[in-house]
Design a protein around this motif. Sequence first.
Motif, PDB file in Angstrom:
ATOM      1  N   GLU A   1     -39.768 -45.324  11.797  1.00 25.98           N
ATOM      2  CA  GLU A   1     -40.112 -44.323  12.810  1.00 25.98           C
ATOM      3  C   GLU A   1     -39.036 -43.245  12.947  1.00 25.98           C
ATOM      4  OE1 GLU A   1     -40.196 -42.515  16.824  1.00 25.98           O
ATOM      5  OE2 GLU A   1     -38.683 -43.869  15.982  1.00 25.98           O
ATOM      6  N   PRO A   2     -37.737 -43.602  12.912  1.00 24.99           N
ATOM      7  CA  PRO A   2     -36.716 -42.554  13.007  1.00 24.99           C
ATOM      8  C   PRO A   2     -36.764 -41.556  11.850  1.00 24.99           C
ATOM      9  CG  PRO A   2     -35.751 -44.709  13.464  1.00 24.99           C
ATOM     10  CD  PRO A   2     -37.123 -44.949  12.902  1.00 24.99           C
ATOM     11  N   LEU A   3     -37.250 -42.002  10.686  1.00 21.60           N
ATOM     12  CA  LEU A   3     -37.353 -41.110   9.534  1.00 21.60           C
ATOM     13  C   LEU A   3     -38.621 -40.260   9.612  1.00 21.60           C
ATOM     14  CD1 LEU A   3     -36.259 -43.460   6.588  1.00 21.60           C
ATOM     15  CD2 LEU A   3     -34.842 -42.167   8.183  1.00 21.60           C
ATOM     16  N   LEU A   4     -39.724 -40.898   9.972  1.00 21.44           N
ATOM     17  CA  LEU A   4     -41.003 -40.183  10.002  1.00 21.44           C
ATOM     18  C   LEU A   4     -40.961 -38.991  10.949  1.00 21.44           C
ATOM     19  CD1 LEU A   4     -43.533 -43.174  10.041  1.00 21.44           C
ATOM     20  CD2 LEU A   4     -43.067 -41.630   8.132  1.00 21.44           C
ATOM     21  N   ARG A   5     -40.331 -39.146  12.102  1.00 28.75           N
ATOM     22  CA  ARG A   5     -40.329 -38.037  13.056  1.00 28.75           C
ATOM     23  C   ARG A   5     -39.313 -36.952  12.723  1.00 28.75           C
ATOM     24  NH1 ARG A   5     -36.573 -39.183  17.399  1.00 28.75           N
ATOM     25  NH2 ARG A   5     -35.808 -41.324  17.360  1.00 28.75           N
ATOM     26  N   ARG A   6     -38.569 -37.149  11.642  1.00 28.52           N
ATOM     27  CA  ARG A   6     -37.612 -36.141  11.200  1.00 28.52           C
ATOM     28  C   ARG A   6     -37.983 -35.531   9.852  1.00 28.52           C
ATOM     29  NH1 ARG A   6     -34.563 -39.888  14.147  1.00 28.52           N
ATOM     30  NH2 ARG A   6     -32.911 -38.976  15.461  1.00 28.52           N
ATOM     31  N   LEU A   7     -39.162 -35.820   9.340  1.00 29.33           N
ATOM     32  CA  LEU A   7     -39.522 -35.332   8.011  1.00 29.33           C
ATOM     33  C   LEU A   7     -39.595 -33.808   7.967  1.00 29.33           C
ATOM     34  CD1 LEU A   7     -42.349 -37.792   6.874  1.00 29.33           C
ATOM     35  CD2 LEU A   7     -39.948 -37.804   6.193  1.00 29.33           C
TER      36      LEU A   7
END
Length: 273
Positions: free
Chosen positions: A44-50
């Motif tokens: 989740e921390p990566l997905l919202r920073r794509l």
Amino acid sequence: MTVISLKSTQVGEGLVLPYAEAGYPDGTPVVFVHGLADSWWSFEPLLRRLPASLHGYAFSQRGHGDADRPEDGYTPDDLASDLVAFLDALGIGRALLVGSSTGGVQARIVAGSHPDRISGLVLAGVPATLADKPAVAGIQQSLAGFSDTVPREFVEDLMSGAVAGGVARGLMETMIDESLKVPARVWRQTLQGLLEADLPATLAGILVPTLLIWGDRDAFLPRGDQQAVLDAVHGASLLVYEGAGHAVHWEQPERVVADIAEFAARIATPGAR
């Protein structure tokens, strides 16, 4: 922040897997593969920073999170087959795979067996082997004594050992709760499958561009594991995150996303490797 959509898909007969999707439609497809007892929430921390250049998918594997929990099918080869079925179900012709921890095992199996479907491989805190890890033997012994559920204290100890610091309390609590959803039998079967598999052999035949990410304060995996992967996978490269632990993508999500995006752009250029 990128909007995350929650969906589900059926892979194979009677197996429904939830997944999260985020990013721009024209971005490079990136499929995230979590490790033992995690779920799609791990990313989740990566997905919202794509960035706009990437389109991400993160699914919960069988037995994990809110996915279906069949009685068997938890070997690395089984989970690799599910990963290919996930690509098929979503119509993803070719993707960049990002595997974290033991999720990198099934990711590299697919990269080796289906190179036409994989544009590149990122392994974040992924073991070369587990057979020589005393901590893993201790985990297996503890799991043998659990009945239906795994105690919260056990999960909290594992999670605390996975990071060197700097993780938001909300994320840590979420990951603990997600791990507690996994039945003890799934923990045991998945770990047993990893221990019985010839993990070094899963590194053979990988021809796609490969990037390793490793925190130099990883309490589970020594630097030697990363070197073993580098020696086995021709052309692989390593990024060392100073001060980060095993779950580098929890501790330094901005940097991980930036490194994945840079890697995706590099391999998209002919002759980049």
